[in-house]
Design a protein around this motif. Structure first.
Motif, short mmCIF file in Angstrom:
data_model
loop_
_atom_site.label_atom_id
_atom_site.label_comp_id
_atom_site.label_asym_id
_atom_site.label_seq_id
_atom_site.Cartn_x
_atom_site.Cartn_y
_atom_site.Cartn_z
N ILE A 195 46.36 13.96 17.59
CA ILE A 195 45.37 15.28 17.98
C ILE A 195 44.06 14.95 17.23
O ILE A 195 42.97 14.94 17.66
CB ILE A 195 45.88 16.54 17.36
N MET A 196 44.38 14.36 15.92
CA MET A 196 42.97 13.90 15.10
C MET A 196 42.23 12.77 15.81
O MET A 196 40.90 12.87 16.11
CB MET A 196 43.36 13.58 13.87
N ALA A 197 43.08 11.80 16.31
CA ALA A 197 42.17 10.76 17.02
C ALA A 197 41.49 11.03 18.27
O ALA A 197 40.37 10.85 18.39
CB ALA A 197 43.32 9.42 17.40
N VAL A 198 42.02 11.96 19.00
CA VAL A 198 41.43 12.49 20.16
C VAL A 198 40.15 13.36 19.93
O VAL A 198 38.92 13.34 20.47
CB VAL A 198 42.31 13.04 21.07
N ASN A 199 40.52 14.53 19.10
CA ASN A 199 39.64 15.58 18.83
C ASN A 199 38.36 15.30 17.79
O ASN A 199 37.48 15.69 18.14
CB ASN A 199 40.32 16.75 18.46
N LEU A 200 38.85 14.60 16.96
CA LEU A 200 37.87 14.48 15.58
C LEU A 200 37.48 12.96 15.59
O LEU A 200 36.53 12.62 15.52
CB LEU A 200 38.43 14.79 14.23
N ASP A 201 38.58 11.96 15.56
CA ASP A 201 38.05 10.73 15.20
C ASP A 201 36.96 10.13 16.59
O ASP A 201 35.82 9.46 16.12
CB ASP A 201 39.18 9.74 15.13
N SER A 202 37.50 10.50 17.76
CA SER A 202 36.73 9.83 18.72
C SER A 202 35.19 10.60 18.66
O SER A 202 34.18 10.09 18.85
CB SER A 202 37.34 10.48 20.08
N ALA A 203 35.13 11.83 18.39
CA ALA A 203 33.59 12.50 18.45
C ALA A 203 33.07 11.52 17.21
O ALA A 203 31.66 11.39 17.40
CB ALA A 203 33.89 14.08 17.83
N TYR A 204 33.35 11.36 15.97
CA TYR A 204 32.68 10.88 14.78
C TYR A 204 32.25 9.43 15.39
O TYR A 204 31.24 8.88 15.33
CB TYR A 204 33.66 10.86 13.75
N HIS A 205 33.25 8.71 15.85
CA HIS A 205 32.84 7.23 16.04
C HIS A 205 31.92 7.13 17.43
O HIS A 205 31.26 6.26 17.39
CB HIS A 205 34.28 6.56 16.15
N LEU A 206 32.17 8.13 18.40
CA LEU A 206 31.37 7.74 19.43
C LEU A 206 29.80 8.14 19.17
O LEU A 206 28.80 7.85 19.70
CB LEU A 206 31.77 8.75 20.74
N CYS A 207 29.77 9.19 18.17
CA CYS A 207 28.15 9.64 17.61
C CYS A 207 27.54 8.41 16.91
O CYS A 207 26.59 8.18 17.06
CB CYS A 207 28.48 10.72 16.71
N GLN A 208 28.67 7.76 16.28
CA GLN A 208 27.95 6.54 15.64
C GLN A 208 27.61 5.52 16.68
O GLN A 208 26.46 4.74 16.57
CB GLN A 208 29.00 5.72 14.77
N LEU A 209 28.49 5.11 17.40
CA LEU A 209 28.18 4.20 18.49
C LEU A 209 27.02 4.48 19.53
O LEU A 209 26.05 3.89 19.99
CB LEU A 209 29.30 4.11 19.50
N ALA A 210 26.76 5.74 19.83
CA ALA A 210 25.84 6.54 20.91
C ALA A 210 24.29 6.56 19.75
O ALA A 210 23.41 6.73 20.57
CB ALA A 210 26.18 7.82 21.26
N TYR A 211 24.37 6.64 18.57
CA TYR A 211 23.20 7.03 17.74
C TYR A 211 22.05 5.98 18.28
O TYR A 211 20.81 6.62 18.54
CB TYR A 211 23.42 6.73 16.38
N PRO A 212 22.29 4.72 18.40
CA PRO A 212 20.86 3.87 18.75
C PRO A 212 20.38 4.31 19.93
O PRO A 212 19.21 4.14 20.34
CB PRO A 212 21.55 2.38 18.76
N LEU A 213 21.35 4.77 21.00
CA LEU A 213 20.89 5.35 22.49
C LEU A 213 19.94 6.39 22.40
O LEU A 213 18.97 6.64 23.00
CB LEU A 213 21.89 5.16 23.56
N LEU A 214 20.41 7.17 21.51
CA LEU A 214 19.92 8.67 21.63
C LEU A 214 18.56 8.71 20.83
O LEU A 214 17.77 9.27 21.18
CB LEU A 214 20.77 9.35 20.56
N LYS A 215 18.39 7.76 19.51
CA LYS A 215 17.07 7.38 18.92
C LYS A 215 16.06 6.97 19.86
O LYS A 215 15.08 7.31 19.76
CB LYS A 215 17.49 6.68 17.77
N ALA A 216 16.62 5.83 20.74
CA ALA A 216 15.72 5.25 21.53
C ALA A 216 15.25 6.09 22.45
O ALA A 216 14.12 5.72 22.95
CB ALA A 216 16.44 4.01 22.27
N SER A 217 15.95 7.22 22.93
CA SER A 217 15.31 7.97 23.83
C SER A 217 14.23 8.76 23.59
O SER A 217 13.28 9.34 24.35
CB SER A 217 16.36 9.03 24.45
#
Length: 222
Positions: free
Chosen positions: A123-145
């Motif tokens: 539950i933690m991996a799907v609900n919280l860990d994924s959100a946290y780490h996907l935000c990290q990975l998506a950050y450069p793309l969001l900033k670039a926009s």
């Protein structure tokens, strides 16, 4: 004439033409509705599912409506899957992402003493860990926009006790705080962070628990 003018204004006010959006878990429930709304307002959307057949079915239906949407098979609880997923998104959207909706979630309702370590971790991996780490990975793309926006789909279970399970509630409470933190930390990069906190929503995640109207009114669910 007045109604027509109002409709034209609304369409213009909420146009997302030219915007790119990423929605996790977009083939069911709230995520599915979000994909349809974003596409309906003109955004180009990418989503994911663990089920290839389910993903293909949704993509076919969306494209028949003229929506600009694509998708990937991804288990967001896996870091290698997350990294591959964001690599695909980077390629599809040419390194820029305007909207990231963290929607995916899972829940198992049990008394606290009955949760095993394995179920807790899942539950933690799907609900919280994924959100946290996907935000990290998506950050450069969001900033670039130049105008990025993160939307977390949380639950009122993260604010008050609703009997939905202590692990799920803990995940959503953490999501609420993560939203606030990123809103402050990433504001300098023109990235907004907001959280939607719904009560009971009739989705595949909770439909087996929705037995009658009284149950709905009690607000037991996500």
């Amino acid at each position: 004439m007045a109604d027509a003018a109002k409709g034209t204004y609304r369409a213009s006010r909420w146009s997302l033409n030219g915007m790119t959006a990423l929605v996790t878990g977009g083939t069911r429930g709230i995520g599915h509705a979000i994909v349809e709304d974003l596409c309906g307002f003109g955004a180009t959307v990418h989503t994911c599912s663990r089920n290839q057949a389910e993903l293909d079915k949704c993509l076919t239906e969306w494209r028949s409506k003229g929506f600009l949407v694509s998708g990937s098979v991804c288990d967001v609880s896996s870091q290698p899957h997350r990294e591959k997923f964001i690599q695909e998104v980077t390629s599809i959207f040419n390194g820029k992402l305007n909207i990231y909706v963290n929607n995916v979630g899972v829940n198992y309702r049990k008394p606290t003493i009955e949760y095993t370590a394995e179920v807790y971790s899942q539950i933690m991996a799907v609900n919280l860990d994924s959100a946290y780490h996907l935000c990290q990975l998506a950050y450069p793309l969001l900033k670039a926009s130049g105008m990025g926006s993160i939307v977390f789909i949380s639950s009122i279970a993260g604010v008050v006790s609703l009997g939905t399970g202590s692990v799920y509630a803990a995940c959503k409470a953490a999501t609420n705080q993560l939203t606030k933190y990123l809103a402050c930390e990433w504001a300098k990069d023109n990235i907004r962070s907001n959280c939607v906190v719904p009560a009971t929503t009739n989705t595949p995640l909770v439909e087996h628990n929705i037995t009658d109207r009284l149950f709905l009114l009690m607000g037991i669910g996500e």
